[in-house]
Design a protein around this motif. Structure first.
Motif, mmCIF file in Angstrom:
data_model
loop_
_atom_site.group_PDB
_atom_site.id
_atom_site.type_symbol
_atom_site.label_atom_id
_atom_site.label_comp_id
_atom_site.label_asym_id
_atom_site.label_seq_id
_atom_site.Cartn_x
_atom_site.Cartn_y
_atom_site.Cartn_z
ATOM 1 N N ALA A 470 0.834 -1.207 0.000
ATOM 2 C CA ALA A 470 0.000 0.000 0.000
ATOM 3 C C ALA A 470 0.868 1.257 0.000
ATOM 4 O O ALA A 470 0.591 2.223 -0.725
ATOM 5 C CB ALA A 470 -0.931 -0.007 1.205
ATOM 6 N N GLU A 471 1.931 1.249 0.820
ATOM 7 C CA GLU A 471 2.816 2.410 0.881
ATOM 8 C C GLU A 471 3.520 2.629 -0.455
ATOM 9 O O GLU A 471 3.672 3.765 -0.927
ATOM 10 C CB GLU A 471 3.847 2.219 1.995
ATOM 11 C CG GLU A 471 4.875 3.342 2.105
ATOM 12 C CD GLU A 471 4.241 4.696 2.379
ATOM 13 O OE1 GLU A 471 4.851 5.727 2.029
ATOM 14 O OE2 GLU A 471 3.112 4.743 2.952
ATOM 15 N N ALA A 476 3.923 5.808 -5.592
ATOM 16 C CA ALA A 476 3.801 5.904 -7.049
ATOM 17 C C ALA A 476 2.698 6.878 -7.440
ATOM 18 O O ALA A 476 2.850 7.668 -8.388
ATOM 19 C CB ALA A 476 3.519 4.519 -7.639
ATOM 20 N N LEU A 477 1.585 6.851 -6.692
ATOM 21 C CA LEU A 477 0.481 7.761 -6.983
ATOM 22 C C LEU A 477 0.882 9.214 -6.713
ATOM 23 O O LEU A 477 0.479 10.131 -7.436
ATOM 24 C CB LEU A 477 -0.745 7.385 -6.147
ATOM 25 C CG LEU A 477 -1.465 6.103 -6.570
ATOM 26 C CD1 LEU A 477 -2.468 5.681 -5.500
ATOM 27 C CD2 LEU A 477 -2.175 6.302 -7.909
ATOM 28 N N ASN A 478 1.681 9.434 -5.651
ATOM 29 C CA ASN A 478 2.155 10.791 -5.364
ATOM 30 C C ASN A 478 3.045 11.302 -6.490
ATOM 31 O O ASN A 478 2.939 12.460 -6.923
ATOM 32 C CB ASN A 478 2.930 10.810 -4.040
ATOM 33 C CG ASN A 478 2.006 10.746 -2.838
ATOM 34 O OD1 ASN A 478 0.846 11.144 -2.928
ATOM 35 N ND2 ASN A 478 2.494 10.228 -1.722
ATOM 36 N N GLN A 503 -7.395 -2.964 -9.078
ATOM 37 C CA GLN A 503 -7.874 -4.058 -8.231
ATOM 38 C C GLN A 503 -7.128 -4.076 -6.898
ATOM 39 O O GLN A 503 -7.721 -4.274 -5.832
ATOM 40 C CB GLN A 503 -7.705 -5.390 -8.961
ATOM 41 C CG GLN A 503 -8.636 -5.564 -10.150
ATOM 42 C CD GLN A 503 -8.302 -6.792 -10.982
ATOM 43 O OE1 GLN A 503 -7.418 -7.568 -10.632
ATOM 44 N NE2 GLN A 503 -9.002 -6.961 -12.101
ATOM 45 N N ARG A 504 -5.807 -3.859 -6.946
ATOM 46 C CA ARG A 504 -5.016 -3.868 -5.712
ATOM 47 C C ARG A 504 -5.350 -2.658 -4.842
ATOM 48 O O ARG A 504 -5.385 -2.753 -3.607
ATOM 49 C CB ARG A 504 -3.527 -3.899 -6.045
ATOM 50 C CG ARG A 504 -3.103 -5.207 -6.705
ATOM 51 C CD ARG A 504 -1.608 -5.295 -6.907
ATOM 52 N NE ARG A 504 -1.256 -6.521 -7.614
ATOM 53 C CZ ARG A 504 -0.016 -6.880 -7.946
ATOM 54 N NH1 ARG A 504 0.989 -6.074 -7.621
ATOM 55 N NH2 ARG A 504 0.228 -7.996 -8.583
ATOM 56 N N MET A 505 -5.598 -1.513 -5.487
ATOM 57 C CA MET A 505 -5.990 -0.325 -4.724
ATOM 58 C C MET A 505 -7.319 -0.559 -4.014
ATOM 59 O O MET A 505 -7.490 -0.182 -2.846
ATOM 60 C CB MET A 505 -6.075 0.886 -5.651
ATOM 61 C CG MET A 505 -4.729 1.383 -6.151
ATOM 62 S SD MET A 505 -4.869 2.676 -7.426
ATOM 63 C CE MET A 505 -5.665 3.989 -6.473
ATOM 64 N N ASP A 506 -8.282 -1.182 -4.713
ATOM 65 C CA ASP A 506 -9.577 -1.497 -4.093
ATOM 66 C C ASP A 506 -9.393 -2.438 -2.908
ATOM 67 O O ASP A 506 -9.995 -2.254 -1.842
ATOM 68 C CB ASP A 506 -10.509 -2.140 -5.124
ATOM 69 C CG ASP A 506 -10.929 -1.160 -6.218
ATOM 70 O OD1 ASP A 506 -10.837 0.055 -5.974
ATOM 71 O OD2 ASP A 506 -11.327 -1.610 -7.298
ATOM 72 N N LYS A 507 -8.533 -3.449 -3.102
ATOM 73 C CA LYS A 507 -8.306 -4.434 -2.039
ATOM 74 C C LYS A 507 -7.652 -3.794 -0.825
ATOM 75 O O LYS A 507 -7.970 -4.131 0.330
ATOM 76 C CB LYS A 507 -7.433 -5.571 -2.576
ATOM 77 C CG LYS A 507 -7.128 -6.654 -1.545
ATOM 78 C CD LYS A 507 -6.242 -7.741 -2.144
ATOM 79 C CE LYS A 507 -5.881 -8.782 -1.091
ATOM 80 N NZ LYS A 507 -4.979 -9.826 -1.635
ATOM 81 N N LEU A 508 -6.721 -2.856 -1.068
ATOM 82 C CA LEU A 508 -5.971 -2.231 0.028
ATOM 83 C C LEU A 508 -6.649 -0.968 0.554
ATOM 84 O O LEU A 508 -6.133 -0.317 1.474
ATOM 85 C CB LEU A 508 -4.552 -1.882 -0.444
ATOM 86 C CG LEU A 508 -3.689 -3.087 -0.849
ATOM 87 C CD1 LEU A 508 -2.406 -2.618 -1.516
ATOM 88 C CD2 LEU A 508 -3.371 -3.955 0.365
ATOM 89 N N GLY A 509 -7.786 -0.586 -0.027
ATOM 90 C CA GLY A 509 -8.521 0.585 0.446
ATOM 91 C C GLY A 509 -7.877 1.901 0.097
ATOM 92 O O GLY A 509 -8.015 2.886 0.836
ATOM 93 N N ILE A 510 -7.141 1.948 -1.009
ATOM 94 C CA ILE A 510 -6.482 3.178 -1.432
ATOM 95 C C ILE A 510 -7.441 3.951 -2.337
ATOM 96 O O ILE A 510 -7.872 3.432 -3.372
ATOM 97 C CB ILE A 510 -5.168 2.871 -2.175
ATOM 98 C CG1 ILE A 510 -4.223 2.088 -1.262
ATOM 99 C CG2 ILE A 510 -4.502 4.155 -2.650
ATOM 100 C CD1 ILE A 510 -2.963 1.604 -1.962
ATOM 101 N N PRO A 511 -7.799 5.176 -1.987
ATOM 102 C CA PRO A 511 -8.788 5.914 -2.785
ATOM 103 C C PRO A 511 -8.213 6.408 -4.103
ATOM 104 O O PRO A 511 -7.000 6.593 -4.244
ATOM 105 C CB PRO A 511 -9.161 7.096 -1.878
ATOM 106 C CG PRO A 511 -7.941 7.309 -1.048
ATOM 107 C CD PRO A 511 -7.343 5.940 -0.808
#
Length: 518
Positions: A470-471, A476-478, A503-511
């Protein structure tokens, strides 16, 4: 208009033979014929014996109410019916009032065509074989006479020959287009593989090559396992080259690089009009691979629905194009590759168990570069030669005396691909006769040390794998300012398919949040 004997036949034939484009030839013929026969339009159809139907192939004149050519078929006339036979003109059917002919009226109603016209329909044959029909039509009823019929029937044989030649010409054009398409596709494949060879076949990859020799001559599926960049694509290519299918095509499909919406069309092809933008029929990757091998790279990224269809291909060796209903038999061999743990994906419900068993008949594990460091010297010299040629360097820099020792001491988490990129970067940055690799190795080691140090504080709670992932995704998103797909997006930075990242963002709760431009 009066005309000398045989003049009508001669002048009409000259116009029929004036072009291989059947529409042009028919148009020129009609322009002449209408001086003697009250014809507003002329239609040419080919007979399809398998379904006993006619399909329109050409038209001339006022064709505003005709069906789309090649799109609608109509039942053929029953030429054996006694009422259609007249002495000397058994191949001609005259319709002066469609209202009085129930069968003709029914066909025209289905095609949504007006009934207020007259027509002469003539059967076309070659060597006693029925090949199609030609018709002339005139607005209004009772327009045609026996004299008109006698003139029109003279054109039966030349129009039959013209139809046959036109069909052959269209087939030649279609095959030429197909050949050109195949040529362009395979030239791209050849360029993509140019210069590829198995470096380390006698050293670190010796065990892999023994397995390749065992399985190459067979037709069963092969599953290549290994980390990203370890050389699975080259091993797949080697299996194909050593197989009985080496003279056939080698088609590569990156299952993670094709958007889900386009994947089925890419794999199975589509028919004309199957969806918006499908302007012509297209053969898919499986169909292109007939007689050869289809390499499904990143098979773990295949969407679940597409996994079902791939299982059908493996079981039945046939496909249907998108928008089509005809089954197309396949003669292909499947090689799949992944860097993911498919068995774990099966347990998690992300990969079909039956497909896993189908693919896992002969698994081949391609070891990472850190486990076959004896291959590094050969790989370095290979990449130096190839990259110097690609960069068109007049003088190729040499390796420093201790360069190979330093390169072999490195762990190369990105495997062969990372080493290849390293050599290319070193060639670009070097300004003298020797490669400057020290600064590059120091930079890589420093970056990796800083990254791992933040994870190895003994006094802090040990982070979970999900927390680390997640981190890493947030970083990468930043850097991409919240952009996920496209150039400079987080998916590109992480070397992931955008859908996989989401899919990984959804699983990890990353908006999903796009940062504002500063």
């Amino acid at each position: 208009m009066s005309l000398p004997p045989d003049s009508f036949f001669r002048e009409s034939v000259l116009r029929i033979c004036s072009s291989l484009d059947i529409d042009k030839a028919l148009d020129r013929c009609l322009e002449y014929v209408k001086q003697f026969i009250p014809a507003d339009s002329m239609h040419l159809s080919v007979y399809l014996p398998d379904v006993q139907m006619l399909e329109f192939v050409a038209a001339a004149g006022n064709t505003g109410d005709k069906p789309n050519l090649g799109a609608i078929s109509v039942p053929a006339i029953d030429w054996e019916a006694p009422e259609n036979q007249r002495p000397g003109m058994t191949s001609l059917h005259m319709v002066n009032n469609p209202h009085n002919e129930p069968e003709t009226k029914n066909i025209l109603n289905q095609l949504e065509m007006s009934l207020d016209f007259s027509a002469m329909i003539m059967r076309l044959s070659l060597e006693q074989s029925y090949i199609g029909e030609v018709a002339v039509k005139s607005l209004g009823i009772n327009r045609f006479t026996e004299d008109h019929a006698r003139l029109f029937v003279q054109l039966r044989e030349p129009l039959a020959i013209a139809l046959a030649n036109a069909l052959k010409h269209m087939e030649v054009v279609r095959l030429n287009e197909l050949l050109a398409d195949e040529s362009r596709y395979f030239q791209q494949q050849i360029r993509a593989r140019e210069g590829e060879e198995v470096i380390g076949a006698d050293f670190g990859l010796k065990g892999v090559m023994q397995q390749v020799q065992q399985v190459a001559s067979l037709d069963n599926p092969v599953l290549l396992l290994g980390e990203t960049g370890s050389g699975k694509g080259i091993i797949a290519d080697t299996i194909h080259k050593l197989s009985n299918r080496s003279q056939g095509p080698m088609i590569t499909v990156n299952c993670g690089a094709i958007p889900d919406a386009l994947l089925e069309s890419e794999l199975f092809g589509h028919e004309k009009g199957a969806f918006t933008g499908a302007e012509k029929q297209k053969r898919g990757r499986f169909e292109r691979g007939q007689g050869g091998t289809v390499f499904l790279d990143e098979i773990g990224e295949l969407p679940f629905q597409s996994q079902v269809k791939l299982l059908h291909v493996l079981q039945h060796k046939q496909i249907e194009r998108v928008g089509g209903s005809q089954s197309i038999p396949l003669d292909i061999r499947i090689i799949a590759a992944t860097n993911r743990d498919l068995a774990a994906m099966v347990r998690a419900g992300d990969f079909r168990e039956d497909l896993w068993y189908r693919l896992n008949v002969f698994p081949v594990m391609v070891p990472p570069l850190r486990q076959r460091k004896e291959d590094i010297p050969a790989l370095v010299h290979h990449f130096l030669h190839r990259k110097a040629a690609d960069l068109k360097l007049a003088n190729r820099p040499k390796l420093p005396p201790d360069a190979l020792d330093k390169l072999m001491a490195h762990t190369w988490p990105g495997n062969v691909r990372e080493l290849e990129n390293f050599i290319e970067r070193a060639l670009i940055q070097s300004t003298n006769s020797e490669l400057d690799i020290d600064s590059l190795i120091t930079s890589i080691a420093s970056t990796r040390t800083k990254h791992t140090a933040s994870l190895e504080d003994e006094s802090a709670p040990f982070p979970t794998l999900d927390a680390v992932c997640a981190e890493h995704i947030r970083r990468a998103l930043n850097r991409s300012r919240g952009k996920i797909s496209g150039p400079g997006g987080a998916a590109e930075l992480l070397d992931l398919h955008p859908n996989t990242l989401r899919q990984r963002m959804d699983k990890l709760g990353i908006p999903y949040k796009r940062r504002k431009q500063s």
